[in-house]
Every structure is written in C-alpha cells, then in structure tokens.
Scaffold this active site. Structure first.
Site, PDB file in Angstrom:
ATOM      1  N   ARG A 125      27.789 -12.679 -31.637  1.00  0.00           N
ATOM      2  CA  ARG A 125      28.683 -11.779 -30.907  1.00  0.00           C
ATOM      3  C   ARG A 125      29.714 -12.570 -30.100  1.00  0.00           C
ATOM      4  O   ARG A 125      29.431 -13.670 -29.611  1.00  0.00           O
ATOM      5  CB  ARG A 125      27.870 -10.845 -29.998  1.00  0.00           C
ATOM      6  CG  ARG A 125      26.980  -9.919 -30.801  1.00  0.00           C
ATOM      7  CD  ARG A 125      26.190  -8.978 -29.938  1.00  0.00           C
ATOM      8  NE  ARG A 125      27.089  -8.043 -29.247  1.00  0.00           N
ATOM      9  CZ  ARG A 125      26.657  -7.134 -28.376  1.00  0.00           C
ATOM     10  NH1 ARG A 125      25.364  -7.059 -28.089  1.00  0.00           N
ATOM     11  NH2 ARG A 125      27.514  -6.321 -27.796  1.00  0.00           N
ATOM     12  N   ASP A 183      29.217   3.000 -27.040  1.00  0.00           N
ATOM     13  CA  ASP A 183      27.827   2.829 -27.472  1.00  0.00           C
ATOM     14  C   ASP A 183      27.283   4.056 -28.191  1.00  0.00           C
ATOM     15  O   ASP A 183      26.211   3.989 -28.797  1.00  0.00           O
ATOM     16  CB  ASP A 183      26.933   2.517 -26.273  1.00  0.00           C
ATOM     17  CG  ASP A 183      27.134   1.113 -25.743  1.00  0.00           C
ATOM     18  OD1 ASP A 183      27.548   0.238 -26.529  1.00  0.00           O
ATOM     19  OD2 ASP A 183      26.897   0.885 -24.545  1.00  0.00           O
ATOM     20  N   GLY A 230      23.668  -8.508 -25.060  1.00  0.00           N
ATOM     21  CA  GLY A 230      25.047  -8.894 -24.809  1.00  0.00           C
ATOM     22  C   GLY A 230      25.439  -8.686 -23.362  1.00  0.00           C
ATOM     23  O   GLY A 230      26.157  -9.510 -22.775  1.00  0.00           O
TER      24      GLY A 230
END
Length: 445
Positions: free
Chosen positions: A135, A328, A107
């Site tokens: 996404r 994350d 991404g």
C-alpha cells in the site's frame, strides 16, 4: 476458530465462508467500536500525561496491533473486552522498541504512527503484512521528510518504514492533493512535535476524528481560512474516550436489511460523524428506508440509533462529493447496486485501487461470479442491477470484500462460497456471529 501464530490477537476465524439467502433481519444489534477512533485513542493516550480510559475499544487485529506497538515502546496499556486503561508516557516518554513494530494489515496504524515516530530521538521501523507492504506510503513519507524526518523505504515509498533519530521537526504548510484523513492526521501528529505551527489544507474535508480527539486531550486545534492548525509543543492530558459503534461495520447491516424483504432492524449507538456517513446519503438517494433516531453525543463524536427497513432500491449516479465520506463503504454499495433496479455509476473513487486490495477489481470479480453485470472504469464502475445466483468467489484477503459478498449472498438464488475471509478479524472479528443473530445466513467452514 483456529490459532493463528504471530497475530496480534492470537486467533483468527476460519478462512472460508458459506452464505446464502437468509431470514429478514430483525431486532436490535450493536456493532463493534469504531476502528479509526480506537486507533487514535491508543496513540493519543500514549502521548498524554496521566491516565486515559477507553470504553468501546475495538477488539480487532488492527487495533490490537497498534496497542502492542505502543506497549513495545514502554507504554502501560491494561484491559480487554472493549476496555483499555492507558498510562501515558508523556510527550517525550516513548522508548526505543527492541524490534520492528508489526502493524499487520493496518494502513491507519502505519500512516498515523509514522507521524509520531518521525519525531522521536530513537530509531524504529514499521512493518506490516504482505497486503500492507503493497500500500502507498509515499503520501505520508514525503511531507514528513519536508518536516525534517529521516525515513528509509522500499522503492516506491513502500513499507517497511525505517525512522532514524532526529533532534527536531519543523512545521510545514501542507495542501493535500488526494483526500486522506490518514495523511492529514499523520502530519498533525508530527506537528505536535515540530517547531512552529503546522497547517494542513484539504481540497475536500475528510473525517475529523483526529481533530475532535486532539481537542478532547486538550490540544488547541484551530480551523480558519480553510486551514487546520496545531502548534508544536502542545501537551496532551489523559482523558476518557467513549468509542461509538463503527459506521463502516454498521454499513453491512444497513445494506442487508435494505435488500432482504421483511427486514426491520435497529443498529444501536452508531457513530454518525457527518464526514463518515456518505453511504447513508447514497442509500437514501437509492430509496432506502433508514431513520436516524436518538441522536446524541458520546465524548466528542455524534452517535445515533439507525433503524433500517427493507425497501426497493434503484440505481443512481453516486455524487463525487460523497466519495471521500464513504471510501470504506464502496464494496457494500457495489453489493446494493448489483441488486437495485437500474444502473449505478461510481466515479472519482480511484483510491479504491490501493486499499487492502484493488477493491474495484475485487468487488467486480466477486459480483460477476454471482452473475452481476459490472463494467470497471479506472476510477469506479458501472453496475447494472438485477438478480444474483449462487457461486464461488475470492475476497482476496480483504475484510470488506468478504463481508460485502456475504451481504450480496443474502439475495442470491443459491449458495455462495466466499474464500479467504480470515482478515475479517482485523476489523470485525464477531461478524459471522452477529450477522447470524440478526437473521443473515453465513457460516465459517
């Protein structure tokens, strides 16, 4: 190991793992180079004049995909084993690729490269794997279209992203509604090729790797009155980049060593950018015993050695102000919370729903399979700590779910089978070997 045809690295780990209660984590280790910085080093080195030398480059599938994409646009990139030498093409030197640029699962790669390709005088297309193709890309496509870019997408703004040639972009002012370093970086990179001054304003400051690295390449990046500004036509000059250890990779060891009794582990040379270390703040609030030692600067980034010793963790309400700085790291925080005393509450983390997987659902299901008590909410979860049992779970092809599950298994009362772990190669291809050397019990099937 088994061959994986068509992957940027050519190799991928076996798909399933077995993990169980291991030994105390001890000694000194180093985690791979920071993924975010590795991506940016290739991109800015490719746009610069002259040579850029990169040391500590992450040898993962995501970052190699970025390097392969720029090589397909005529950039000479040499080296391996964590070292790259990039002969920059200069501001207008990229060439039209002969075929779509495949970014695999990345991404970061797709969103940042969109800002570069949107300004080119040639057509190009960015594609990715099944996960990346789900996404959200509208968040970068819409501001780029405001700048004059011509971009075709699938319905809903999904990849592939097809860029038509443009003569020039125009600068914009962008106020972001969702904290995202990728959106900010995409627009700033496009701004380098735009007419005028491009400005970005964030409701909450996000990781500033792009701003730091742009300055290292000689770009005048200004921060004033809440705006981040770059001027169109800025020239980048090749430089040397020293990539620190990835804090997101270190996070798995910070939590494992906190949880496993008797652990005393030093993780050397970790990037401790203050806009990346929200997990550290959260773990301290939970009672973790982590010392930040030998602080210094490598290139433009702060680094340190992190010494972590086992501690009795307790549940907390995670401050929403920390969420963008640890987005994350939530899978491994969920693992810590499931083994801590009391209740942990996470709010304001809806972004987790649109990562490589729906990380709230994926991590909740993984931990429930081991006996944890977790209630999902639209933007987070309520986790009651306790004990975990052995069992079988599915990482859903998400590298961070797989590694976080292996961490949780270190305190489970029984063997844990973790399915679909091959995508760990995107960010941490040596995880199993490094974890085993530190004392964790995890192996591929």
């Amino acid at each position: 190991m088994k061959h994986k045809p068509g992957s940027p690295t050519g190799w991928a780990p076996t798909s399933d793992w077995i993990a169980r209660s291991g030994q105390p984590l001890r000694g000194r280790i180093r985690v791979p180079g920071d993924k975010s910085i590795s991506h940016r080093s290739i991109m800015l080195g490719a746009l610069a004049r002259g040579v850029t030398e990169v040391d500590g480059f992450l040898e993962g599938e995501d970052t190699r995909a970025t390097a392969s994409a720029f090589a397909a646009m005529g950039v000479r990139i040499e080296g391996d084993g964590g070292v790259r030498r990039i002969v920059g093409a200069g501001p207008n030197g990229l060439k039209a690729p002969a075929q779509p640029l495949d970014l695999g699962n990345s991404g970061t790669g797709m969103r940042l490269m969109a800002g570069i390709l949107a300004a080119q005088h040639f057509a190009s297309t960015l594609v990715g794997d099944e996960s990346l193709s789900r996404r959200p890309m509208k968040r970068v496509v819409e501001p780029l279209r405001r700048m004059g870019a011509s971009i075709a997408t699938r319905e809903g703004g999904l990849a592939p992203l097809a860029f038509a040639p443009v003569d020039a972009l125009k600068a914009i002012d962008l106020v972001t509604d969702v904290p995202s370093a990728q959106v900010k970086s995409c627009v700033l990179l496009a701004g380098l090729h735009a007419t005028g001054t491009t400005r970005v304003r964030e409701a909450h400051a996000t990781r500033d790797h792009s701003e730091r690295m742009l300055r290292a390449f000689g770009v005048d990046v200004r921060e004033r009155d809440g705006w981040i500004e770059v001027d169109g036509g800025a020239r980048l000059e090749g430089t040397n980049i020293d990539v620190p250890g990835d804090f997101s990779s270190a996070a798995f060891f910070l939590v494992a060593a906190s949880l496993v009794p008797g652990s005393d582990l030093v993780i050397e040379r970790v990037g401790v950018n203050p806009l990346r270390t929200g997990l550290l703040q959260a773990l301290w609030a939970m009672g973790a015993n982590i010392d930040v030692e030998n602080e210094r600067v490598a290139g433009a980034e702060p680094i340190a050695d992190l010494r972590v010793r086992a501690a009795a963790l307790h549940g907390i309400e995670v401050p929403e102000a920390l969420v963008p700085d640890m987005i994350d790291e939530f899978p491994v925080l969920f693992a810590a919370a499931s083994l801590a005393e009391g209740r942990t509450v996470v709010r304001g983390a809806a972004e987790l729903r649109v990562k490589e997987s729906d990380r709230i659902a994926a991590m909740a299901n993984a931990l429930r399979a081991l006996g944890a008590t977790i209630e999902e909410t639209p933007d987070g979860a309520v986790i009651d700590g306790g004990t975990l049992r052995g069992g079988a779970l599915d990482s859903r092809g998400d590298h961070r779910i797989a590694m976080a599950s292996a961490v949780a298994a270190q305190c489970a009362k029984g063997e844990v089978k973790i399915a679909d772990c091959a995508n760990v190669a995107t960010s941490f291809p040596g995880f199993v070997a490094l974890a085993s050397s530190a004392g964790m019990a995890v192996r591929g099937l």
